[in-house]
Design an enzyme around this catalytic site. Sequence first.
Site, PDB file in Angstrom:
ATOM      1  N   GLU A  28       0.825  -1.206   0.000  1.00  0.00           N
ATOM      2  CA  GLU A  28       0.000   0.000   0.000  1.00  0.00           C
ATOM      3  C   GLU A  28       0.860   1.257   0.000  1.00  0.00           C
ATOM      4  O   GLU A  28       1.931   1.280   0.596  1.00  0.00           O
ATOM      5  CB  GLU A  28      -0.837   0.060   1.275  1.00  0.00           C
ATOM      6  N   CYS A  70       3.167   8.571   1.372  1.00  0.00           N
ATOM      7  CA  CYS A  70       3.495   7.655   2.467  1.00  0.00           C
ATOM      8  C   CYS A  70       3.739   6.280   1.840  1.00  0.00           C
ATOM      9  O   CYS A  70       2.877   5.754   1.142  1.00  0.00           O
ATOM     10  CB  CYS A  70       2.318   7.617   3.439  1.00  0.00           C
ATOM     11  N   CYS A 103       4.669  -6.930   8.195  1.00  0.00           N
ATOM     12  CA  CYS A 103       5.606  -6.358   9.165  1.00  0.00           C
ATOM     13  C   CYS A 103       5.853  -7.385  10.261  1.00  0.00           C
ATOM     14  O   CYS A 103       4.939  -8.106  10.647  1.00  0.00           O
ATOM     15  CB  CYS A 103       5.022  -5.078   9.768  1.00  0.00           C
ATOM     16  N   CYS A 137       3.323  -4.870  16.553  1.00  0.00           N
ATOM     17  CA  CYS A 137       2.635  -3.878  17.398  1.00  0.00           C
ATOM     18  C   CYS A 137       1.159  -4.269  17.471  1.00  0.00           C
ATOM     19  O   CYS A 137       0.517  -4.490  16.430  1.00  0.00           O
ATOM     20  CB  CYS A 137       2.801  -2.470  16.823  1.00  0.00           C
ATOM     21  N   CYS A 164      -1.756  -2.528  15.322  1.00  0.00           N
ATOM     22  CA  CYS A 164      -1.484  -2.182  13.921  1.00  0.00           C
ATOM     23  C   CYS A 164      -1.938  -3.295  12.982  1.00  0.00           C
ATOM     24  O   CYS A 164      -1.721  -4.477  13.265  1.00  0.00           O
ATOM     25  CB  CYS A 164       0.013  -1.919  13.756  1.00  0.00           C
ATOM     26  N   GLY A 202       5.399  -2.144   7.077  1.00  0.00           N
ATOM     27  CA  GLY A 202       6.752  -2.664   7.260  1.00  0.00           C
ATOM     28  C   GLY A 202       7.588  -1.872   8.242  1.00  0.00           C
ATOM     29  O   GLY A 202       7.270  -0.732   8.579  1.00  0.00           O
ATOM     30  N   GLU A 203       8.658  -2.497   8.708  1.00  0.00           N
ATOM     31  CA  GLU A 203       9.625  -1.809   9.564  1.00  0.00           C
ATOM     32  C   GLU A 203      10.745  -1.279   8.659  1.00  0.00           C
ATOM     33  O   GLU A 203      11.566  -2.044   8.145  1.00  0.00           O
ATOM     34  CB  GLU A 203      10.149  -2.765  10.644  1.00  0.00           C
ATOM     35  N   SER A 258      10.249   6.490   9.525  1.00  0.00           N
ATOM     36  CA  SER A 258       9.661   6.109  10.807  1.00  0.00           C
ATOM     37  C   SER A 258      10.094   4.689  11.167  1.00  0.00           C
ATOM     38  O   SER A 258      10.063   3.790  10.336  1.00  0.00           O
ATOM     39  CB  SER A 258       8.133   6.183  10.689  1.00  0.00           C
ATOM     40  N   SER A 317       8.863   5.422  16.818  1.00  0.00           N
ATOM     41  CA  SER A 317       7.532   5.091  17.352  1.00  0.00           C
ATOM     42  C   SER A 317       7.671   4.624  18.797  1.00  0.00           C
ATOM     43  O   SER A 317       8.035   3.482  19.047  1.00  0.00           O
ATOM     44  CB  SER A 317       6.902   3.980  16.506  1.00  0.00           C
ATOM     45  N   LEU A 318       7.379   5.517  19.724  1.00  0.00           N
ATOM     46  CA  LEU A 318       7.569   5.195  21.145  1.00  0.00           C
ATOM     47  C   LEU A 318       6.319   4.506  21.714  1.00  0.00           C
ATOM     48  O   LEU A 318       6.390   3.422  22.267  1.00  0.00           O
ATOM     49  CB  LEU A 318       7.853   6.499  21.897  1.00  0.00           C
ATOM     50  N   HIS A 319       5.206   5.191  21.654  1.00  0.00           N
ATOM     51  CA  HIS A 319       3.883   4.668  22.024  1.00  0.00           C
ATOM     52  C   HIS A 319       3.679   4.377  23.505  1.00  0.00           C
ATOM     53  O   HIS A 319       2.550   4.069  23.911  1.00  0.00           O
ATOM     54  CB  HIS A 319       3.533   3.396  21.234  1.00  0.00           C
ATOM     55  N   ASN A 353      -6.335   5.219  14.774  1.00  0.00           N
ATOM     56  CA  ASN A 353      -7.237   5.015  13.649  1.00  0.00           C
ATOM     57  C   ASN A 353      -7.754   3.574  13.787  1.00  0.00           C
ATOM     58  O   ASN A 353      -6.999   2.639  13.523  1.00  0.00           O
ATOM     59  CB  ASN A 353      -6.425   5.188  12.364  1.00  0.00           C
ATOM     60  N   CYS A 405      -1.609   2.207   8.084  1.00  0.00           N
ATOM     61  CA  CYS A 405      -0.831   1.163   7.417  1.00  0.00           C
ATOM     62  C   CYS A 405      -1.471  -0.218   7.519  1.00  0.00           C
ATOM     63  O   CYS A 405      -1.918  -0.638   8.575  1.00  0.00           O
ATOM     64  CB  CYS A 405       0.586   1.126   7.949  1.00  0.00           C
TER      65      CYS A 405
END
Length: 395
Positions: free
Chosen positions: A121, A134, A141, A145, A148, A190-191, A225, A248-250, A324, A367
């Site tokens: 995507e 993007c 991935c 997470c 996600c 993906g990472e 990212s 990406s801390l979160h 989201n 994503c």
Amino acid sequence: MISWTAYRPENEDKMLPATGATQEQPLPLSSKRLLLEATVEELQAWMASQGHPGYRVRQVLEWVIQRRAESFKPMSDLPLVLRQHLALEWSVFGTHVAFHGRSPDGTDKLLLECRDGQRIECVLMTEDRRRTVCISTQVGCGMGCVFCASGLKGVERNLTADEIVEQVLRLRNLLPPGNSVTHIVVMGMGESLANLDNLISALDRLCSAAPDLGLGLSQRRVTISTVGLPEKIRKLATLNRQYHLAVSLHAPTEELRNELVPVNEKIGLSAVLRAADFYFQTTGRQVTYEYVLLHDINDRLRDALALAERLQGRKAHVNLIPYNPVAGLPFERPQPEAIRRFVTVLRDRGVSATIRKTKGRAIDAACGQLRRRLDDPGLSPPVPEPASPMTVDVP
Ligand code: SAH
């Protein structure tokens, strides 16, 4: 007479020369060579073998990079016989568009099918004079997470550099003539840093000002990212590039991050922050911390206080991303008051923070969401929403 059909590469097999030109059959798309994958030397060798001068290579590439050709047919200043030979053996792009969605807020999303049938995507977001793409770096991935959609089925493979470049070119080609991409965010599937070499090769190419190579984009307008892979962050820091890093801390604590970002158990929040500090010290570029806000999970007052404490004294910026929602996952978007409280707590303690507004919800822009929805007929189709006044906030 040649019967030119459509411009799509998958139809180039129909671009056969008239009788007498050649008896060769065109290769099926799956075995054609890919223009963006070949080196200039390989292309020049091919040109020479066909009896064409070497400068044709630059011409062909400029048609694709600058003049938006998606097949050889429109390359009108090239001899017809060369275009025919190219179409027999080469393909401009290796993917085809499996789905093109447009959101009422001006967001385009492409689901591209690669030659091995895998789907990726990418998204184009237009906001005033900012045109951001993007892009994805992997099929799926492996980071897992929990909130996600991209990682629900794990990782299949890394994307090649040309598959990464191709996403940007295909999205750029959707823009009106004269308008090009102004920003790239590597925030799709993906990472990113798990595919660092291919990613840098693609981004360097896209940022090149040479007209047969890239779009002349400033490296400072590209954001990579990452979930936070310390060794890869350190490697990126020493590559002498100007790419912007978003981590990406979160979560503000090891315990909560272990729950939300399972790879943290092996890495550790402190190691991620140390690597990010190294990135800042080495490149002089301020790091952004991404923080997805999940209702009642990491959006509480104590989370905001703990995050402020963690980041205090660092020259950093926090990008808060209200969740989201993903069909089938139990997480919810926070209440507006919780979002406001979070940002206020950070700012009051001297931590720079902004809230990222969501674009493209009607087309599953987060994503991995679109690919998943199209793969799983049980999930309802994307529902168009009214035009949203939301903006994209990317540093
Ligand atoms: N692997 C990279 C890129 C992921 S996508 C990384 O971890 O940074 C970019 C950002 O979107 C990440 O911070 C990711 O955690 C976040 N994200 C993923 N799914 C989301 C969702 N449904 N809503 C909001 N943000 C999401």
